[in-house]
Design an enzyme around this catalytic site. Structure first.
Site, short mmCIF file in Angstrom:
data_model
loop_
_atom_site.label_atom_id
_atom_site.label_comp_id
_atom_site.label_asym_id
_atom_site.label_seq_id
_atom_site.Cartn_x
_atom_site.Cartn_y
_atom_site.Cartn_z
N HIS A 55 0.85 -1.19 0.00
CA HIS A 55 0.00 0.00 0.00
C HIS A 55 0.89 1.25 0.00
CE1 HIS A 55 -3.76 -2.04 1.96
NE2 HIS A 55 -3.27 -2.74 0.95
N GLU A 57 0.93 3.80 1.86
CA GLU A 57 1.41 4.19 3.20
C GLU A 57 2.58 3.32 3.66
OE1 GLU A 57 -3.20 4.39 3.52
OE2 GLU A 57 -1.71 3.32 2.32
N CYS A 85 -5.90 1.83 5.91
CA CYS A 85 -6.53 0.60 6.40
C CYS A 85 -5.93 0.24 7.77
CB CYS A 85 -6.32 -0.53 5.39
SG CYS A 85 -4.63 -1.15 5.35
N CYS A 88 -2.11 -0.46 7.64
CA CYS A 88 -1.29 0.75 7.50
C CYS A 88 -1.33 1.59 8.78
CB CYS A 88 -1.76 1.56 6.30
SG CYS A 88 -1.46 0.72 4.73
#
Length: 145
Positions: A55, A57, A85, A88
Site C-alpha cells: 500500500h 502508506e 486501512c 497501515c
C-alpha cells in the site's frame, strides 16, 4: 506566508495517486514530509509487486525511514489520498508518525471503523482535497465494474 500547506502536500499525494491509476493500481498516493521537505513519494503497488502489503502508506513509511536513517517518524507528516486501512494504521502507530493527513474516509476498509489505531501523540487532519481524491477512486472503480 507558508507555501507548504496541507493542501499543497495533498496535491503531491494526488499526483502519486494519478501514477497509480496510470499503472492500473488502486489510485492511492502518499507523501511523507519532514521540515517542509518531501522525503518519500509513493503510490499503491500491490499489482506490480504482487504484494498485498504494498500500500502507498507502507511504502512511504519504509522510504521515509530509509531517508532519515531512523525507524521513528515523529517529526514527519504523512499525506495520503485515502484513509489508511488497519494494517497501515498499525504501521503508522509503530513508526510514531507525528501527523497523518488523509483526504477521503474509507467507510468500508478504513482503520477508524475500529477506533483510533494511531499513536496517541499523532495529530490527525482529514478532508483535505476530499472531492478530488474521491473522484479519482470513484472513476477507477466505475471502470473496473
Amino acid at each position: 506566508m507558508n507555501l507548504f500547506t496541507d493542501e499543497y502536500f495533498m496535491k503531491q499525494a494526488l499526483k502519486e495517486a494519478q501514477l497509480a491509476l496510470e499503472a492500473d493500481e488502486i489510485p492511492v498516493g502518499a507523501v511523507v514530509v519532514c521540515n517542509d521537505k518531501i522525503i518519500a513519494r509513493t503510490h499503491n503497488q500491490t499489482e506490480m509487486l504482487n504484494d498485498v502489503t504494498a500500500h502507498a502508506e507502507m511504502l512511504a513509511i519504509t522510504a521515509a525511514a530509509n531517508a532519515l536513517g531512523a525507524k521513528y517518524l515523529d517529526e514527519c507528516t504523512l499525506y495520503v489520498t485515502l484513509e489508511p486501512c488497519p494494517m497501515c494504521a498499525g504501521a503508522l502507530e509503530h513508526s510514531h508518525i507525528g501527523k497523518v493527513v488523509y483526504a477521503a474516509e474509507d467507510p468500508k476498509n478504513g482503520y477508524s471503523r475500529y477506533g483510533n489505531m494511531l499513536h496517541p501523540k499523532t495529530k490527525l487532519v482529514t478532508g483535505i482535497l476530499k472531492e478530488e481524491c474521491l473522484a479519482i477512486l470513484t472513476d477507477f472503480f466505475k471502470k473496473k465494474r
